[in-house]
Design a protein around this motif. Structure first.
Motif, PDB file in Angstrom:
ATOM      1  N   ASP A  50       0.821  -1.337   0.103  1.00 46.44           N
ATOM      2  CA  ASP A  50      -0.017   0.125   0.072  1.00 46.44           C
ATOM      3  C   ASP A  50       0.878   1.218   0.183  1.00 46.44           C
ATOM      4  O   ASP A  50       0.324   2.333  -0.397  1.00 46.44           O
ATOM      5  CB  ASP A  50      -0.998   0.025   1.290  1.00 46.44           C
ATOM      6  CG  ASP A  50      -2.335  -0.638   0.806  1.00 46.44           C
ATOM      7  OD1 ASP A  50      -2.731  -0.874  -0.277  1.00 46.44           O
ATOM      8  OD2 ASP A  50      -3.095  -1.009   1.979  1.00 46.44           O
TER       9      ASP A  50
ATOM     10  N   ARG B 117       3.712  -0.168  -6.293  1.00 47.59           N
ATOM     11  CA  ARG B 117       3.238  -1.651  -6.301  1.00 47.59           C
ATOM     12  C   ARG B 117       3.974  -2.333  -7.381  1.00 47.59           C
ATOM     13  O   ARG B 117       4.227  -3.545  -7.285  1.00 47.59           O
ATOM     14  CB  ARG B 117       1.759  -1.773  -6.341  1.00 47.59           C
ATOM     15  CG  ARG B 117       1.014  -2.994  -6.193  1.00 47.59           C
ATOM     16  CD  ARG B 117      -0.283  -2.773  -5.825  1.00 47.59           C
ATOM     17  NE  ARG B 117      -0.760  -2.043  -4.739  1.00 47.59           N
ATOM     18  CZ  ARG B 117      -1.783  -1.066  -4.395  1.00 47.59           C
ATOM     19  NH1 ARG B 117      -2.553  -1.383  -5.284  1.00 47.59           N
ATOM     20  NH2 ARG B 117      -1.749  -0.583  -3.211  1.00 47.59           N
TER      21      ARG B 117
ATOM     22  N   ALA C  39      -4.841  -6.178  -4.635  1.00 52.25           N
ATOM     23  CA  ALA C  39      -4.840  -4.917  -4.733  1.00 52.25           C
ATOM     24  C   ALA C  39      -4.900  -4.279  -6.027  1.00 52.25           C
ATOM     25  O   ALA C  39      -5.281  -2.888  -6.477  1.00 52.25           O
ATOM     26  CB  ALA C  39      -4.124  -4.314  -3.623  1.00 52.25           C
TER      27      ALA C  39
ATOM     28  N   TRP D 296      -7.481   2.843  -0.041  1.00 54.24           N
ATOM     29  CA  TRP D 296      -6.382   3.146   0.483  1.00 54.24           C
ATOM     30  C   TRP D 296      -5.864   2.143   1.438  1.00 54.24           C
ATOM     31  O   TRP D 296      -4.851   2.165   1.948  1.00 54.24           O
ATOM     32  CB  TRP D 296      -6.789   4.472   1.262  1.00 54.24           C
ATOM     33  CG  TRP D 296      -7.740   4.259   2.574  1.00 54.24           C
ATOM     34  CD1 TRP D 296      -9.174   4.227   2.317  1.00 54.24           C
ATOM     35  CD2 TRP D 296      -7.287   3.904   3.778  1.00 54.24           C
ATOM     36  NE1 TRP D 296      -9.565   4.359   3.475  1.00 54.24           N
ATOM     37  CE2 TRP D 296      -8.690   3.765   4.362  1.00 54.24           C
ATOM     38  CE3 TRP D 296      -6.218   3.798   4.603  1.00 54.24           C
ATOM     39  CZ2 TRP D 296      -8.786   3.518   5.824  1.00 54.24           C
ATOM     40  CZ3 TRP D 296      -6.085   3.406   5.821  1.00 54.24           C
ATOM     41  CH2 TRP D 296      -7.567   3.312   6.438  1.00 54.24           C
TER      42      TRP D 296
ATOM     43  N   ARG E  35      -6.673  -1.324   0.924  1.00 53.65           N
ATOM     44  CA  ARG E  35      -7.033  -2.687   0.546  1.00 53.65           C
ATOM     45  C   ARG E  35      -6.166  -3.830   0.477  1.00 53.65           C
ATOM     46  O   ARG E  35      -6.511  -4.805   0.831  1.00 53.65           O
ATOM     47  CB  ARG E  35      -7.456  -2.530  -1.288  1.00 53.65           C
ATOM     48  CG  ARG E  35      -8.162  -3.783  -1.804  1.00 53.65           C
ATOM     49  CD  ARG E  35      -8.245  -3.472  -3.227  1.00 53.65           C
ATOM     50  NE  ARG E  35      -9.580  -2.852  -3.221  1.00 53.65           N
ATOM     51  CZ  ARG E  35      -9.885  -1.465  -3.831  1.00 53.65           C
ATOM     52  NH1 ARG E  35      -8.915  -1.079  -4.373  1.00 53.65           N
ATOM     53  NH2 ARG E  35     -11.291  -0.847  -3.702  1.00 53.65           N
ATOM     54  N   ALA E  36      -4.921  -3.523   0.210  1.00 58.17           N
ATOM     55  CA  ALA E  36      -3.743  -4.462   0.166  1.00 58.17           C
ATOM     56  C   ALA E  36      -3.615  -4.995   1.708  1.00 58.17           C
ATOM     57  O   ALA E  36      -3.440  -6.252   1.974  1.00 58.17           O
ATOM     58  CB  ALA E  36      -2.492  -3.963  -0.439  1.00 58.17           C
ATOM     59  N   ARG E  37      -3.798  -4.065   2.704  1.00 58.51           N
ATOM     60  CA  ARG E  37      -3.568  -4.279   4.056  1.00 58.51           C
ATOM     61  C   ARG E  37      -4.587  -5.269   4.652  1.00 58.51           C
ATOM     62  O   ARG E  37      -4.505  -6.275   5.321  1.00 58.51           O
ATOM     63  CB  ARG E  37      -3.361  -3.139   5.042  1.00 58.51           C
ATOM     64  CG  ARG E  37      -2.065  -2.396   4.954  1.00 58.51           C
ATOM     65  CD  ARG E  37      -2.190  -0.922   5.589  1.00 58.51           C
ATOM     66  NE  ARG E  37      -2.473  -0.039   4.561  1.00 58.51           N
ATOM     67  CZ  ARG E  37      -2.732   1.192   4.536  1.00 58.51           C
ATOM     68  NH1 ARG E  37      -2.518   1.631   5.989  1.00 58.51           N
ATOM     69  NH2 ARG E  37      -3.142   1.987   3.732  1.00 58.51           N
TER      70      ARG E  37
END
Length: 528
Positions: A71, A75, A127, A341, A343-345
């Motif tokens: 994030d 990426r 993500a 903001w 999403r990946a976490r």
């Protein structure tokens, strides 16, 4: 172009989808080779199940930091680094296997290291999908990723089984390295437009804390995680014991092992194409997950009582259908529950939980296979899977439609004083935010209900603590307090609110008495 393949019309998604398909084929070839090699090095149920556990444990350990890193850094470069790691480890494993220098614990160590690369990759890849397609194609893009993953599951094990039969497990490991090279080259060719940032990147530890707070305050994410843990814990019995079912229970070789996994992949791919029609019959995500959890439980039971390849093949076909439908539905629920903001976490935490459940499940079912026998362990897993699926069906995966937001004036604090602007930034220390309400005491119960949702909004958007205070002398007066880690984190809050969050804040503000405005202020923590 058929609707199922509509996302492939976008060049970047198409490039990475095909390359990721190749990498996933290599991963299944690797898993097939590692599982079969362990049946020769140490055929105990515990050691064979540890191969699956070693591949999943890194996701349990690294999913959250991997999601935070994905994030806050570029990426594309992050994904390139992850694939380069897997390529190097896979190539070294192939070389050592050709030399005959791999023992059972060495195999587990290399499987763990390859799992590290996959753990770094998973949340970043999940993500990335919304960046590659417009919103109207996102649902089908997620489904197409699931179809691709399960297509690789159909092809990879079969390819791995035949490669092992023709040239040994060393060839399977070398083929995995070649497949990951394909994905690395595609990522190098991808021209990603980095998002424009108006604020500096988040700090690594702060990003992880923000991700955990978001998930803790998000009922939709908690429901997706709970139901994923239940499903994957019980169905991990197949991954932990299938090599022994094929080798000892059915008396077959590596080609049959690969074909069994391939049959499962066929069931998954067929179900992936049928999902649009299935959603018409099971319109809720929760209903879909429950129904196909029961299908997976029936497959576990049939596999447990199979003494011939034909019923075992039918069981794997059923299991593939149940796995794809439930897993892709859970993944979609988690995706839609998270804003860009975080999403990946959030996906990293989701994967941490369900891969942790799979890791524990693989070890536990391997122990049960050694203690009670393979068939009884599979039957126990089937019964408990069905019971657990029914027990958690009350946790909804479908978000309720947002209520209409009232049109009210929202509180706006005064601008910072000029003499303090120079200390406002990432190192400012904690910021305390205050909102004062004046509410008719007759509306107390309804106001408290609205503030419960406000609390979740504040915590999801970055608050480290939240309190609501009532004046004991003047029951119409209320103070809402929450703190964030710094002034920069305070500035991030507004960008983290979506339409539903703003509607929740507006519903609380609507209780304010009409004769005075809501007061808002911000305070810096000061060490005297």
């Amino acid at each position: 172009m058929p609707a199922a393949f509509a996302p492939l019309r976008h060049p970047a998604f198409r490039l990475l989808w095909w390359a990721n398909l190749a990498a996933n084929i290599g991963l299944w070839v690797q898993n097939t080779g590692a599982g079969w090699m362990m049946t020769s090095l140490d055929p105990s149920p515990v050691m064979v199940s540890l191969v699956q556990a070693a591949s999943m444990l890194p996701v349990f350990l690294l999913a959250l930091p991997a999601g935070a890193a994905a994030d806050i850094v570029d990426r594309r470069l992050y994904l390139i680094g992850a694939q380069a790691w897997v390529l190097c480890v896979a190539a070294l494993l192939a070389v050592l296997a050709f030399a005959g220098w791999i023992g059972p614990w060495g195999l587990l160590a290399f499987t763990f290291c390859i799992g590290i690369g996959n753990a770094l990759n998973f949340p970043a890849w999940a993500a990335t999908t919304p960046e590659l397609v417009p919103r109207e194609d996102l649902v089908q893009a997620i489904a197409l990723n699931g179809i691709g993953f399960n297509l690789s599951r159909a092809l990879g094990p079969a390819i791995g089984g035949f490669a092992i039969g023709a040239a040994g497990v060393e060839a399977a490991f070398a083929l995995n390295a070649l497949c990951f090279l394909t994905l690395l080259l595609a990522l190098l060719a991808w021209k990603r437009e980095a998002p424009v940032r108006s604020l500096p990147p988040e700090h690594f530890l702060g990003a992880m804390r923000a991700g955990m707070r978001f998930v803790a305050a998000s009922p939709a994410m908690r429901a997706a995680i709970l139901r994923a843990c239940v499903f994957f814990f019980f169905t991990s019995a197949v991954w932990g014991m299938l090599p022994l079912v094929v080798r000892k229970g059915l008396g077959l070789g590596p080609e049959a092992f690969g074909l069994m996994l391939g049959v499962m992949g066929v069931g998954a791919v067929a179900t992936g194409f049928a999902l649009p029609a299935l959603r018409l019959r099971l319109p809720t995500r929760g209903g879909m997950v429950t129904a196909f959890s029961l299908v997976s439980a029936a497959a576990l039971a049939l596999l447990g009582v199979s003494g011939h390849w034909l019923p075992a093949g039918v069981a794997m076909l059923m299991f593939g259908a149940g796995w794809l439908a439930a897993a892709s539905t859970l993944q979609a629920a988690a995706q839609f529950a998270t804003p860009a903001w975080v999403r990946a976490r959030a996906i990293g935490i989701y994967q941490l939980c369900f891969f942790g459940a799979m890791t524990v499940g693989a070890v536990l079912w391997g122990w049960a296979g050694a203690r009670f026998g393979i068939a009884p362990a599979l039957l126990i897993a089937a019964a408990t899977c069905a019971i657990a699926a029914l027990a958690v069906r009350g946790f909804p995966l479908d978000a309720a439609p947002p209520a209409e937001a009232p049109s009210v004036a929202m509180p706006s604090p005064e601008a910072p004083a000029d003499e303090l602007r120079h200390i406002l930034g990432a190192d400012s220390g904690r910021v305390l935010e205050v909102v004062r309400y004046t509410v008719d005491p007759a509306e107390r119960a309804r106001f408290l209900a609205a503030m419960r949702e406000v609390r979740r909004v504040r915590l999801r958007s970055g608050a480290t603590a939240w309190r609501l205070l009532e004046d004991v002398a003047h029951p119409e007066r209320w103070i809402e307090l929450w703190s964030v880690e710094s002034w920069t984190e305070h500035l991030r809050e507004a960008g983290r609110l979506d339409a539903a969050d703003r509607a929740a804040l507006a519903r609380a503000a609507a209780f304010q008495s009409a004769d005075r405005p809501i007061e808002a202020a911000r305070y810096l923590t000061v060490q005297p």
